[in-house]
Scaffold this active site. Structure first.
Site, PDB file in Angstrom:
ATOM      1  N   LYS A 179       0.841  -1.106  -0.022  1.00  0.00           N
ATOM      2  CA  LYS A 179      -0.020  -0.048   0.159  1.00  0.00           C
ATOM      3  C   LYS A 179       0.975   1.461   0.120  1.00  0.00           C
ATOM      4  CE  LYS A 179      -1.940   2.802   2.329  1.00  0.00           C
ATOM      5  NZ  LYS A 179      -1.895   4.424   1.819  1.00  0.00           N
ATOM      6  N   GLU A 254      10.143   1.250  10.361  1.00  0.00           N
ATOM      7  CA  GLU A 254      10.865   2.253  10.128  1.00  0.00           C
ATOM      8  C   GLU A 254      10.193   3.667  10.174  1.00  0.00           C
ATOM      9  OE1 GLU A 254      14.468   2.166   9.292  1.00  0.00           O
ATOM     10  OE2 GLU A 254      14.570   0.064   9.769  1.00  0.00           O
ATOM     11  N   CYS A 288      13.805  10.768   6.198  1.00  0.00           N
ATOM     12  CA  CYS A 288      13.852  10.240   7.503  1.00  0.00           C
ATOM     13  C   CYS A 288      15.046  10.463   8.393  1.00  0.00           C
ATOM     14  CB  CYS A 288      13.515   8.689   7.769  1.00  0.00           C
ATOM     15  SG  CYS A 288      14.289   7.801   6.711  1.00  0.00           S
ATOM     16  N   GLU A 390       9.869  16.164  14.617  1.00  0.00           N
ATOM     17  CA  GLU A 390      10.314  15.901  13.291  1.00  0.00           C
ATOM     18  C   GLU A 390       9.521  17.085  12.270  1.00  0.00           C
ATOM     19  OE1 GLU A 390       9.023  12.344  11.051  1.00  0.00           O
ATOM     20  OE2 GLU A 390      11.189  12.130  10.515  1.00  0.00           O
TER      21      GLU A 390
HETATM   22  P1  NAD Z   1       2.301   8.601   7.369  1.00  0.00           P
HETATM   23  O1  NAD Z   1       2.548   7.925   8.874  1.00  0.00           O
HETATM   24  O2  NAD Z   1       1.253   9.542   7.458  1.00  0.00           O
HETATM   25  O3  NAD Z   1       1.930   7.252   6.396  1.00  0.00           O
HETATM   26  C1  NAD Z   1       2.782   6.399   5.850  1.00  0.00           C
HETATM   27  C2  NAD Z   1       2.095   5.447   5.264  1.00  0.00           C
HETATM   28  O4  NAD Z   1       0.779   4.942   6.420  1.00  0.00           O
HETATM   29  C3  NAD Z   1       1.169   5.767   4.128  1.00  0.00           C
HETATM   30  O5  NAD Z   1       0.897   5.017   3.072  1.00  0.00           O
HETATM   31  C4  NAD Z   1      -0.361   5.988   4.839  1.00  0.00           C
HETATM   32  O6  NAD Z   1      -1.459   5.928   3.839  1.00  0.00           O
HETATM   33  C5  NAD Z   1      -0.384   4.842   5.812  1.00  0.00           C
HETATM   34  N1  NAD Z   1      -1.224   4.927   6.912  1.00  0.00           N
HETATM   35  C6  NAD Z   1      -1.709   6.123   7.446  1.00  0.00           C
HETATM   36  N2  NAD Z   1      -2.311   5.607   8.510  1.00  0.00           N
HETATM   37  C7  NAD Z   1      -2.549   4.233   8.458  1.00  0.00           C
HETATM   38  C8  NAD Z   1      -3.139   3.346   9.511  1.00  0.00           C
HETATM   39  N3  NAD Z   1      -3.930   3.756  10.518  1.00  0.00           N
HETATM   40  N4  NAD Z   1      -2.960   2.104   9.176  1.00  0.00           N
HETATM   41  C9  NAD Z   1      -2.212   1.824   8.218  1.00  0.00           C
HETATM   42  N5  NAD Z   1      -1.736   2.426   7.208  1.00  0.00           N
HETATM   43  C10 NAD Z   1      -1.683   3.731   7.550  1.00  0.00           C
HETATM   44  O7  NAD Z   1       3.716   9.006   7.086  1.00  0.00           O
HETATM   45  P2  NAD Z   1       4.245   9.907   5.950  1.00  0.00           P
HETATM   46  O8  NAD Z   1       3.739  11.297   6.036  1.00  0.00           O
HETATM   47  O9  NAD Z   1       3.572   9.474   4.582  1.00  0.00           O
HETATM   48  O10 NAD Z   1       5.888   9.893   5.708  1.00  0.00           O
HETATM   49  C11 NAD Z   1       6.757  10.664   6.500  1.00  0.00           C
HETATM   50  C12 NAD Z   1       7.328  10.032   7.272  1.00  0.00           C
HETATM   51  O11 NAD Z   1       7.920   8.825   7.198  1.00  0.00           O
HETATM   52  C13 NAD Z   1       7.953  10.784   8.578  1.00  0.00           C
HETATM   53  O12 NAD Z   1       7.748  10.679   9.758  1.00  0.00           O
HETATM   54  C14 NAD Z   1       9.497  10.052   8.034  1.00  0.00           C
HETATM   55  O13 NAD Z   1      10.544  10.220   8.913  1.00  0.00           O
HETATM   56  C15 NAD Z   1       9.054   8.581   7.938  1.00  0.00           C
HETATM   57  N6  NAD Z   1      10.070   8.091   7.042  1.00  0.00           N
HETATM   58  C16 NAD Z   1      10.843   7.002   7.769  1.00  0.00           C
HETATM   59  C17 NAD Z   1      11.818   6.296   7.128  1.00  0.00           C
HETATM   60  C18 NAD Z   1      12.745   5.240   7.638  1.00  0.00           C
HETATM   61  O14 NAD Z   1      13.615   4.492   7.051  1.00  0.00           O
HETATM   62  N7  NAD Z   1      12.811   5.400   9.304  1.00  0.00           N
HETATM   63  C19 NAD Z   1      11.892   6.697   5.953  1.00  0.00           C
HETATM   64  C20 NAD Z   1      11.042   7.516   5.119  1.00  0.00           C
HETATM   65  C21 NAD Z   1      10.193   8.208   5.790  1.00  0.00           C
END
Ligand code: NAD
Length: 499
Positions: A179, A254, A288, A390
């Site tokens: 997804k 992650e 991230c 963040e």
């Molecule tokens: P997000 O948590 O809003 O969404 C990430 C994914 O989760 C999306 O596909 C979203 O649709 C899905 N999602 C949201 N709510 C959900 C739920 N209740 N159940 C299942 N899936 C759900 O994050 P974002 O805004 O898309 O991305 C930014 C974040 O990602 C930042 O915090 C960043 O640090 C993190 N990130 C971490 C890494 C790493 O390797 N540690 C890498 C890239 C990004």
């Protein structure tokens, strides 16, 4: 007459499947603010279909009984196909999330390496023969695939973060449902037919698109899912972890970061300043591992502030497709608003801006996109929200420190523990400080390097589990211990524990 944006369906069981309730989501090009395609807005019914297809494919002898070397061959063929389509996929990602085409080309160029790396591991995981207390007992272990793996990814590096999950998951013999972020589904939808072309049986890889709280949560909660591998924010990761824990479903998480980039007074300050710019302004800070807190030792603090502020002020913003552009837009309008809000907050907390701090004046190509100037703060202290939360944008706070002990307290003084940079020419200090940092990755005299071979993990609120490297492959297997009694004599006393 303007043409309607194209619409993409889910990809389930090797076929394009329209969303169960017929709804589609618009996706915007962040450099222009215009909708350029629509993707299926999945719901619980779509999630059920995709997981059921993956569960059926897991039991299909065409996949389950495929000899390991042939599974590896499929992954290698897939890697070659990515190489053939790399330019188109890189452009798609740039149109979707606004990252520089030069950066996305580099990511796409590295993508086949992930599939080659795990293809090379397909036939390596083996169990052990375990010493047994009795001669007639043969005890051995085997590593088995888990079943259906759900991979959920964010918008900043859609294909790279997908590859880190599905390459080891498939290499280990699982089936997957991916997804992608509701903001950046296009590149994965273009990639997925290549699985079929490579020869993977239908249902081994499935993609459903839509919002996290609609289709994402339904995937996580489906009873036939064996594992959820998630990259995204710490808040969402925590909700997914809680849901999975209540049913003992495995997770790899992650999550977010607030990484320190540390400059000691013996460092090459010019190189360190380049590393700081790369750490927080590359990809408009939407990584991230963004080095969003810089700690500079007192003797070099002024020079670091001066160099980084000057470099930030000279960064060329513009169309991410153009080779001369150094900073594209934020991927989403709400993300630009969030960055703006944090800059306002930083000022209200008492920090001072030495570069950037606002949206750019509407120049060529900047009028409609979600642009924000690269921003440098000074006079910040580590306890400010500016330095604790963040931001996920091109914003850095530069803070001074005096001693190594003080630095360790500051660097480790957030809830996160994802990455850290150390700039020093003192070898002993490099090792000493690396050992004391709470960070899953420490870079010394470099920043933001990564490879499929090197494990990545987040400490504290930055996550659980390991991606990349041979360790990641284990996360997609379960270990079984098999005991064979080779003695065909009379059965033993049933009331005595046997070893
Ligand atoms: P997000 O948590 O809003 O969404 C990430 C994914 O989760 C999306 O596909 C979203 O649709 C899905 N999602 C949201 N709510 C959900 C739920 N209740 N159940 C299942 N899936 C759900 O994050 P974002 O805004 O898309 O991305 C930014 C974040 O990602 C930042 O915090 C960043 O640090 C993190 N990130 C971490 C890494 C790493 O390797 N540690 C890498 C890239 C990004």
């Amino acid at each position: 007459m303007p043409t309607a944006p194209p619409r993409h369906d889910h990809y389930i069981d090797g076929a394009w499947v329209p969303p169960a309730d017929g709804a589609y989501l618009p996706s915007t090009n962040p450099a222009t603010g215009r909708v350029w395609y629509k993707s299926a807005r999945g719901n619980a019914e779509d999630a059920r279909r995709a997981v059921d297809a993956a569960a059926t494919a897991f039991e299909n002898p065409a996949w389950r009984d495929l000899p390991q070397p042939r599974r590896g061959a499929l992954l290698r063929r897939f890697a070659e196909l990515i190489g053939e389509h790399a330019e188109e996929l890189a452009r798609t990602e740039t149109l979707d999330n606004g990252k520089l085409l030069t950066e996305m080309r580099a990511q796409l160029a590295s993508l086949p390496e992930y599939f080659h790396f795990y293809a090379g591991l397909v036939d390596k995981p083996h169990g052990e023969t375990v010493p047994a207390a009795r001669r007639e007992i043969l005890n051995y272990t085997v590593r088995e695939p888990l079943g259906v793996v759900v991979a959920i990814t964010p918008w900043n590096s859609p294909l790279l973060l997908t590859a880190t999950k599905i390459a080891p998951a498939l290499a280990a013999g699982n089936t997957v449902v991916v997804k992608p972020s509701e903001h950046t589904s296009a590149s994965l939808l273009r990639l997925v037919p290549l699985f079929e072309k490579a020869g993977f049986p239908p249902g081994v890889v499935n993609v459903v698109t839509g919002y996290g709280d609609e289709v994402g949560a339904a995937l996580v909660e489906h009873p036939r899912v064996a594992k959820v591998s998630f990259t995204g924010s710490t808040g969402t990761g925590s909700r997914i972890a809680a849901s999975c824990a209540s049913r003992f479903v495995r997770t790899t998480l992650e999550l977010g970061g607030k990484s320190p980039n540390i400059v000691f007074d013996d460092a090459d300050v010019a190189n360190a300043s380049t590393g700081i710019v790369a750490g927080v302004f590359a990809a408009a800070g939407q990584t991230c591992v963004a080095g969003s807190r810089v700690f500079a030792q007192r003797a070099v603090y002024d020079e670091v502030v001066e160099r980084v502020s000057a470099r930030a002020g000279a960064i060329r913003l513009g169309d991410p497709l153009l080779p001369e552009t150094q900073l594209g837009p934020l991927a989403i309008e709400s993300q630009r608003d969030r960055v703006e809000e944090y800059v306002r907050l930083g000022r209200s907390e008492g920090a001072r801006v030495t570069a950037g701090g606002q949206r750019p004046a509407a120049g060529p190509g900047l009028a409609e996109g979600y642009f924000f100037q690269p921003t440098v703060f000074v006079d910040a202290v580590n306890s400010m929200r500016l330095c604790q939360e963040e931001i996920f944008g091109p914003v850095v706070a530069v803070m001074p420190f005096d001693t190594e002990d003080e630095l360790i307290g500051l660097a480790n003084g957030t809830e996160y523990g994802l990455a850290a940079g150390v700039w020093t020419r003192d070898l002993a200090r490099a090792h000493r400080v690396s050992a004391r940092l709470d960070a899953g990755t420490v870079w010394v005299n470099t920043y933001r390097s990564m490879s499929p071979m090197s494990p990545r993990s987040g400490f504290k609120s930055s996550g659980m589990g390991i991606e990349h490297g041979t360790e990641a492959m284990r996360e997609y297997t379960r270990l079984k211990s098999v005991w064979i009694n080779t003695d065909e004599g009379p059965a033993e006393d049933p009331f005595v524990l046997r070893s």
